[in-house]
Write an enzyme that holds these catalytic residues in place. Structure first.
Site, short mmCIF file in Angstrom:
data_model
loop_
_atom_site.label_atom_id
_atom_site.label_comp_id
_atom_site.label_asym_id
_atom_site.label_seq_id
_atom_site.Cartn_x
_atom_site.Cartn_y
_atom_site.Cartn_z
N LYS A 163 0.77 -1.33 0.06
CA LYS A 163 -0.12 -0.15 0.08
C LYS A 163 1.05 1.26 0.13
CE LYS A 163 -4.04 2.01 2.33
NZ LYS A 163 -4.95 2.15 3.75
N SER B 167 -9.69 2.17 2.51
CA SER B 167 -8.87 2.84 1.70
C SER B 167 -7.65 1.92 0.93
CB SER B 167 -8.16 3.88 2.58
OG SER B 167 -7.11 3.25 3.48
N SER C 242 -10.04 0.00 6.92
CA SER C 242 -9.39 0.01 5.56
C SER C 242 -8.83 -1.32 5.00
CB SER C 242 -8.46 1.14 5.64
OG SER C 242 -9.18 2.58 5.51
#
EC number: 6.3.5.7
Length: 489
Positions: A78, A153, A177
Site C-alpha cells: 500500500k 482505503s 481499511s
C-alpha cells in the site's frame, strides 16, 4: 508453464523449493500479470520492475530453502508504507514525487523474509475514504465487477490480490481499511491488534487507530504473512513487546468447544438482507463444527461512527500539519510570500476529503468545542472498549458482517460523505478498542462477495485464524474466482 498467478503462497513455495520455478520466473509472471490487467483494475500507482527483478535474481543466487516459506514470493505494498527508492505518494498530489530515503519497519521484515515487492498500490488519499475514489492518481475497480468500487482505503491492495496481480499485499486499517476492501473483493484481510505490527514508516492518518496488516486469498497465506511482519520495534513507541506465536501452528479445522458471540447490533437496520443471511448461515456452520454461537449485546456500537470520525479527524488534523510546502512534498508556484506557500501548497496539494477531515478535526479540537467533541468521543471510546471486555469475559470470538452491504457502484456515494462514512459502522469499533479483526469470504449477493468479520481478544489473532481456517475448510467461498481470474459469471 502453468499459470502461477492464482496459486497460494504454500503452492508457490513448494514450486520454488523444488526448483520447478525460480524467483525470476515468478516475478516475471507477476509483472506480466500486472501489465495485462492493470488497465482494467487500476490497482497500482507505481510498479518497480527493475528493483523487483534484481531482487529476484539475488534470491535465486542465494537459494530458497524449506525453512523460509515466503522467500521469492512477490508482494504488493500500500502506498502509505514508506519504501526506500520507490515513490511513496499516500495517494496524494501532496506527495506525488516523494522518494523516501528509508524503509518502513514492515519493509525491513519483508526483505528479511526474502519477499519481492513489485510495486505500490493505489489507495484513498492519506487513507481517508472507503472506496479508493479519493486517490489523486486513479480510481481502482473491484476485481469482481469493474463498475463497482473495491472498497477503501486499501482498495488497490484488495483488488490486486483478488485479481491475481499479486498473491499477497500489505494494507493499513484505521477504521476498516483492510477489512472492508477484503470483504468487497472476496478475500482474507486482517487488521492485527494495535501494537502487533510496527507503524514506523507508515504515513500517519490517526496514530491511535492505524495498523498495518496482510491481504491474501486464503487464511493460511494470511497467517504466514502476519508471521513475517509482526514483532516489537523500538522505533515505534506504540509497538507491543509481546511474543509472536506461529500463527499457522493450530490450523487444524478443530474448533469444538469454542464460544462465539454474535452481537444483535451487528445485524440491525441498514444491513442488507443477503449479508445478514450469510452471517446467520456462517453461525450455523460454526455450530456444526462444534462451537457454540450465542447472541450478545454491544450497546455502545451505535456511537462508534460519531466517536471515530471525531477522534480520527482530530488526529489527522495534527498529523497532516507537517505537509506545509516547505520541508518536502508539493509546493505551490502561485506564491508571493511565506503565508502563500503554506496556504496555497495545502489548498492545491490536498483533495476534498482530506480537507474535510482536517476541518472537522480542527473544529473538534478548538477551544470552545474540545470538551463537547474530542473529550466526549474519548469517553465513548472507553465505553466501546468496556462493551468488548464484557463480552470477551465469556466468549472467545465475536462474529458479524464486515460491511452492511456488498460493493456499491463507482461514483454512487462519492458526493455523499455521510453515506460513505456509514459503510464503516461495523468495523470502526474494533479500531477504537485496539482489537484484532479480520474479514473472510462468506457468501455472495447478486454476484458480489460478502465478508464475515471475526473479532478476537487483544493479541489473540491465533484463535481468529483457527476459527477462520475451520470455516474456510467447511465452505467453498474462498475457492470462487472473479472472471478476471478465470472464474465463471
Amino acid at each position: 508453464m502453468e499459470k502461477l498467478y492464482d496459486k497460494s503462497l504454500t503452492e508457490l513455495h513448494d514450486l520454488l523449493v523444488s526448483k520447478e520455478i525460480t524467483a525470476v520466473d515468478l516475478t516475471e509472471e507477476t509483472l506480466n500479470r500486472i501489465q495485462d490487467t492493470e488497465e482494467q483494475l487500476g490497482s497500482f500507482i507505481t510498479v518497480s520492475e527493475e528493483k523487483a527483478m534484481a531482487l529476484a535474481k539475488a534470491i535465486d543466487l542465494k537459494g530458497i530453502t524449506e525453512s523460509n516459506p515466503l522467500a521469492g514470493i512477490p508482494i504488493g505494498i500500500k502506498d502509505n508504507i514508506v519504501t526506500k527508492d520507490i515513490l511513496t505518494t499516500a495517494g496524494s498530489k501532496m506527495l506525488h514525487n516523494f522518494d523516501p530515503i528509508y524503509d518502513a519497519t514492515v519493509m525491513d521484515k519483508v526483505y528479511q523474509a526474502d519477499m519481492i515487492p513489485v510495486g505500490k498500490l493505489n489507495m484513498d488519499e492519506f487513507a481517508m475514504g472507503g472506496s479508493t475514489e479519493t486517490s489523486y492518481f486513479k480510481k481502482t475497480k473491484n476485481a469482481w465487477d469493474q463498475t463497482k468500487v473495491p472498497g477503501g482505503s486499501s482498495g488497490g491492495s484488495a483488488s490486486a490480490v483478488a485479481a491475481g496481480q499479486v498473491p499477497v499485499s500489505l494494507g493499513s486499517d484505521t477504521g476498516g481499511s483492510i477489512r472492508q476492501p477484503a470483504a468487497f473483493n472476496g478475500i482474507v484481510g486482517l487488521k492485527p491488534t494495535y501494537g502487533r505490527v510496527s507503524r514506523f514508516g507508515l504515513i500517519a492518518f490517526a496514530s491511535s487507530l492505524d495498523q498495518i496488516g496482510p491481504l491474501t486469498r486464503n487464511v493460511k497465506d494470511n497467517a504466514l504473512a502476519l508471521n513475517a511482519i509482526s514483532g516489537y520495534d523500538e522505533k515505534d513507541g506504540t509497538s507491543a513487546g509481546v511474543s509472536v506465536p506461529d500463527f499457522t501452528a493450530d490450523l487444524t479445522g478443530d474448533i469444538k468447544g469454542m464460544k462465539i458471540a454474535l452481537p444483535k447490533e451487528y445485524l440491525g437496520e441498514g444491513v442488507q438482507p443477503d449479508v445478514r443471511e450469510a452471517v446467520l448461515k456462517a453461525a450455523e456452520t460454526f455450530k456444526a463444527l462444534g462451537a457454540t454461537v450465542e447472541e450478545v449485546s454491544l450497546p455502545h456500537s451505535k456511537y462508534g461512527i460519531a466517536a471515530y470520525y471525531i477522534i480520527a479527524s482530530s488526529e489527522a488534523s495534527s498529523n497532516l500539519q507537517r505537509f506545509d510546502g516547505i520541508r518536502y512534498g508539493y509546493r505551490s508556484e502561485n506564491v508571493q510570500n511565506l503565508e502563500d506557500v503554506y496556504v496555497n501548497s495545502r489548498s492545491e496539494g490536498f483533495g476534498t476529503e482530506v480537507k474535510r477531515r482536517i476541518m472537522l478535526g480542527t473544529f473538534s479540537l478548538s477551544a470552545g468545542y474540545y470538551d463537547a467533541h474530542f473529550k466526549k468521543a474519548g469517553q465513548v471510546r472507553t465505553l466501546i472498549k468496556q462493551d468488548f471486555e464484557n463480552v470477551f469475559a465469556d466468549y472467545d470470538l465475536i462474529i458479524g458482517p464486515s460491511t452492511p452491504t456488498v460493493a456499491f457502484g463507482l461514483g454512487e456515494n462519492i458526493n455523499d460523505p455521510i453515506t460513505m462514512y456509514m459503510y464503516d459502522i461495523l468495523t470502526v469499533p474494533v479500531n477504537l478498542a485496539g482489537l484484532p479483526g479480520m474479514s473472510i469470504p462468506a457468501g455472495f449477493s447478486e454476484g458480489l462477495p460478502v465478508g464475515l468479520q471475526i473479532i478476537g481478544k487483544h493479541f489473540d489473532e491465533h484463535t481468529m485464524y483457527k476459527a477462520a481456517y475451520a470455516f474456510e475448510q467447511a465452505t467453498d467461498f474462498h475457492t470462487k474466482k472473479p472472471v478476471i481470474l478465470g472464474g465463471n459469471d
